[in-house]
Scaffold this motif. Sequence first.
Motif, PDB file in Angstrom:
ATOM      1  N   GLU A 109      33.209  32.403  38.977  1.00  0.00           N
ATOM      2  CA  GLU A 109      34.310  31.854  38.191  1.00  0.00           C
ATOM      3  C   GLU A 109      35.396  32.894  37.952  1.00  0.00           C
ATOM      4  OE1 GLU A 109      34.931  28.647  37.203  1.00  0.00           O
ATOM      5  OE2 GLU A 109      33.296  28.353  38.637  1.00  0.00           O
ATOM      6  N   MET A 110      34.977  34.107  37.595  1.00  0.00           N
ATOM      7  CA  MET A 110      35.951  35.179  37.352  1.00  0.00           C
ATOM      8  C   MET A 110      36.714  35.530  38.623  1.00  0.00           C
ATOM      9  SD  MET A 110      34.320  37.948  34.705  1.00  0.00           S
ATOM     10  CE  MET A 110      35.879  38.808  34.676  1.00  0.00           C
ATOM     11  N   ASP A 111      35.992  35.644  39.731  1.00  0.00           N
ATOM     12  CA  ASP A 111      36.621  36.056  40.986  1.00  0.00           C
ATOM     13  C   ASP A 111      37.592  35.000  41.513  1.00  0.00           C
ATOM     14  OD1 ASP A 111      35.264  38.445  40.964  1.00  0.00           O
ATOM     15  OD2 ASP A 111      33.650  37.772  42.271  1.00  0.00           O
ATOM     16  N   LYS A 112      37.260  33.733  41.321  1.00  0.00           N
ATOM     17  CA  LYS A 112      38.121  32.653  41.822  1.00  0.00           C
ATOM     18  C   LYS A 112      39.340  32.425  40.931  1.00  0.00           C
ATOM     19  CE  LYS A 112      34.411  30.060  44.097  1.00  0.00           C
ATOM     20  NZ  LYS A 112      33.545  28.854  44.018  1.00  0.00           N
ATOM     21  N   ASN A 113      39.189  32.711  39.643  1.00  0.00           N
ATOM     22  CA  ASN A 113      40.250  32.356  38.696  1.00  0.00           C
ATOM     23  C   ASN A 113      41.083  33.523  38.192  1.00  0.00           C
ATOM     24  OD1 ASN A 113      39.606  29.510  38.593  1.00  0.00           O
ATOM     25  ND2 ASN A 113      37.756  30.087  37.501  1.00  0.00           N
ATOM     26  N   ARG A 114      40.778  34.741  38.674  1.00  0.00           N
ATOM     27  CA  ARG A 114      41.562  35.878  38.191  1.00  0.00           C
ATOM     28  C   ARG A 114      42.999  35.784  38.689  1.00  0.00           C
ATOM     29  NH1 ARG A 114      38.295  40.100  42.009  1.00  0.00           N
ATOM     30  NH2 ARG A 114      39.556  39.877  43.888  1.00  0.00           N
ATOM     31  N   LYS A 115      43.893  36.403  37.946  1.00  0.00           N
ATOM     32  CA  LYS A 115      45.324  36.331  38.260  1.00  0.00           C
ATOM     33  C   LYS A 115      45.669  37.126  39.514  1.00  0.00           C
ATOM     34  CE  LYS A 115      49.864  37.202  36.175  1.00  0.00           C
ATOM     35  NZ  LYS A 115      50.571  37.745  34.992  1.00  0.00           N
ATOM     36  N   GLU A 116      45.097  38.327  39.626  1.00  0.00           N
ATOM     37  CA  GLU A 116      45.434  39.208  40.743  1.00  0.00           C
ATOM     38  C   GLU A 116      44.461  39.013  41.915  1.00  0.00           C
ATOM     39  OE1 GLU A 116      48.114  40.984  40.912  1.00  0.00           O
ATOM     40  OE2 GLU A 116      48.714  40.515  38.870  1.00  0.00           O
ATOM     41  N   SER A 117      45.000  38.634  43.069  1.00  0.00           N
ATOM     42  CA  SER A 117      44.229  38.513  44.308  1.00  0.00           C
ATOM     43  C   SER A 117      42.888  37.805  44.121  1.00  0.00           C
ATOM     44  CB  SER A 117      43.989  39.911  44.902  1.00  0.00           C
ATOM     45  OG  SER A 117      45.197  40.583  45.106  1.00  0.00           O
ATOM     46  N   PRO A 118      42.899  36.546  43.716  1.00  0.00           N
ATOM     47  CA  PRO A 118      41.635  35.831  43.515  1.00  0.00           C
ATOM     48  C   PRO A 118      40.874  35.645  44.823  1.00  0.00           C
ATOM     49  CG  PRO A 118      43.474  34.308  43.495  1.00  0.00           C
ATOM     50  CD  PRO A 118      44.063  35.685  43.512  1.00  0.00           C
ATOM     51  N   LEU A 119      39.590  35.359  44.699  1.00  0.00           N
ATOM     52  CA  LEU A 119      38.761  35.066  45.862  1.00  0.00           C
ATOM     53  C   LEU A 119      39.232  33.752  46.479  1.00  0.00           C
ATOM     54  CD1 LEU A 119      36.215  35.294  47.682  1.00  0.00           C
ATOM     55  CD2 LEU A 119      34.949  34.155  45.856  1.00  0.00           C
ATOM     56  N   VAL A 120      39.648  33.811  47.735  1.00  0.00           N
ATOM     57  CA  VAL A 120      40.078  32.604  48.445  1.00  0.00           C
ATOM     58  C   VAL A 120      39.554  32.660  49.875  1.00  0.00           C
ATOM     59  CG1 VAL A 120      42.174  32.174  47.114  1.00  0.00           C
ATOM     60  CG2 VAL A 120      42.284  33.681  49.098  1.00  0.00           C
ATOM     61  N   CYS A 121      39.394  31.483  50.446  1.00  0.00           N
ATOM     62  CA  CYS A 121      39.067  31.391  51.861  1.00  0.00           C
ATOM     63  C   CYS A 121      40.372  31.081  52.584  1.00  0.00           C
ATOM     64  CB  CYS A 121      38.032  30.287  52.087  1.00  0.00           C
ATOM     65  SG  CYS A 121      37.596  30.071  53.832  1.00  0.00           S
ATOM     66  N   VAL A 122      40.926  32.090  53.256  1.00  0.00           N
ATOM     67  CA  VAL A 122      42.223  31.891  53.912  1.00  0.00           C
ATOM     68  C   VAL A 122      42.089  30.903  55.071  1.00  0.00           C
ATOM     69  CG1 VAL A 122      43.178  34.133  53.253  1.00  0.00           C
ATOM     70  CG2 VAL A 122      41.833  33.940  55.353  1.00  0.00           C
ATOM     71  N   GLU A 123      43.207  30.278  55.412  1.00  0.00           N
ATOM     72  CA  GLU A 123      43.198  29.200  56.412  1.00  0.00           C
ATOM     73  C   GLU A 123      42.649  29.624  57.764  1.00  0.00           C
ATOM     74  OE1 GLU A 123      46.873  27.173  56.912  1.00  0.00           O
ATOM     75  OE2 GLU A 123      47.002  26.516  54.820  1.00  0.00           O
ATOM     76  N   ASP A 124      42.916  30.865  58.158  1.00  0.00           N
ATOM     77  CA  ASP A 124      42.488  31.286  59.487  1.00  0.00           C
ATOM     78  C   ASP A 124      41.133  32.005  59.484  1.00  0.00           C
ATOM     79  OD1 ASP A 124      43.682  33.338  58.071  1.00  0.00           O
ATOM     80  OD2 ASP A 124      44.589  34.293  59.826  1.00  0.00           O
ATOM     81  N   ALA A 125      40.394  31.884  58.391  1.00  0.00           N
ATOM     82  CA  ALA A 125      39.058  32.479  58.326  1.00  0.00           C
ATOM     83  C   ALA A 125      38.022  31.530  58.913  1.00  0.00           C
ATOM     84  CB  ALA A 125      38.689  32.808  56.885  1.00  0.00           C
ATOM     85  N   ILE A 126      36.987  32.097  59.497  1.00  0.00           N
ATOM     86  CA  ILE A 126      35.853  31.311  59.993  1.00  0.00           C
ATOM     87  C   ILE A 126      34.769  31.346  58.913  1.00  0.00           C
ATOM     88  CG2 ILE A 126      34.049  31.154  61.756  1.00  0.00           C
ATOM     89  CD1 ILE A 126      36.027  32.551  63.677  1.00  0.00           C
ATOM     90  N   VAL A 127      34.378  30.184  58.432  1.00  0.00           N
ATOM     91  CA  VAL A 127      33.375  30.106  57.368  1.00  0.00           C
ATOM     92  C   VAL A 127      31.973  30.246  57.974  1.00  0.00           C
ATOM     93  CG1 VAL A 127      32.374  28.698  55.535  1.00  0.00           C
ATOM     94  CG2 VAL A 127      34.847  28.660  55.934  1.00  0.00           C
ATOM     95  N   VAL A 128      31.200  31.183  57.419  1.00  0.00           N
ATOM     96  CA  VAL A 128      29.810  31.364  57.814  1.00  0.00           C
ATOM     97  C   VAL A 128      28.948  31.142  56.579  1.00  0.00           C
ATOM     98  CG1 VAL A 128      28.079  32.967  58.716  1.00  0.00           C
ATOM     99  CG2 VAL A 128      30.415  33.017  59.635  1.00  0.00           C
ATOM    100  N   ASP A 129      28.213  30.039  56.540  1.00  0.00           N
ATOM    101  CA  ASP A 129      27.325  29.730  55.410  1.00  0.00           C
ATOM    102  C   ASP A 129      25.920  30.183  55.775  1.00  0.00           C
ATOM    103  OD1 ASP A 129      25.635  28.605  53.477  1.00  0.00           O
ATOM    104  OD2 ASP A 129      26.980  26.908  53.162  1.00  0.00           O
TER     105      ASP A 129
END
Length: 228
Positions: A184-204
């Motif tokens: 929650e903290m990483d996704k919602n922080r103001k500076e450089s939040p955790l995001v999956c950029v459009e050109d990233a390949i998701v590995v679950d």
Amino acid sequence: MSEHKKIAIAVDGPAGAGKSSISKVVANTLGYLYIDTGAMYRAVTWAVLDQDLNPDDQAQVESILPSLELTMEPSDASCKVFIKGRDVTGLIRQQTINDNVSKIASYKAVRAYLVERQQAMAQVGGVILDGRDIGSVVLPDAELKIYLTASVEARAKRRWLEVKETDNEQPLVEIQESVQNRDEMDKNRKESPLVCVEDAIVVDSSNLTFEETVAHILTLVQETIEHE
């Protein structure tokens, strides 16, 4: 692996997804330089707590940045981290660091201080960096961007097995709560939040073994190099 141009690899993802341990093995296999960005944020957090500063006081935290003398050296395990010449590699893995690192990493000046160092180290090419904002902020032009994730349950269980019967042992339910809070903290922080950029390949990796995850990422690297 192909002997073509060495690329830059950005690995992002939530806490406990195995980014660091997997990135180290991938780097060793490829002969790349692994830069543990998480360890850099942990080192700043350690310095804040070591000086009895308040992690919630942004001004206090940012005031120590000019005097940190944070340096890193490659080692067989991955890399050693130093603050003012003191090896803090082992000290930055304590639970108190886990509990405070997301807060420290949310401060703009802390991120600017470390991103500048990370970009300088990555300029040589043939590097793999992992963190929360590598593909979005640190290395936006990386040839390969990976978003490594796993379910909260899978990540908590891995952490629990890692610390079981050690000085940092914790009940599984507490670890799962900590993982959720960090997300929650990483996704919602103001500076450089955790995001999956459009050109990233998701590995679950929820249902993958460590070895299977490494093999999959090495395949992605090979495919990227062949298309360069």
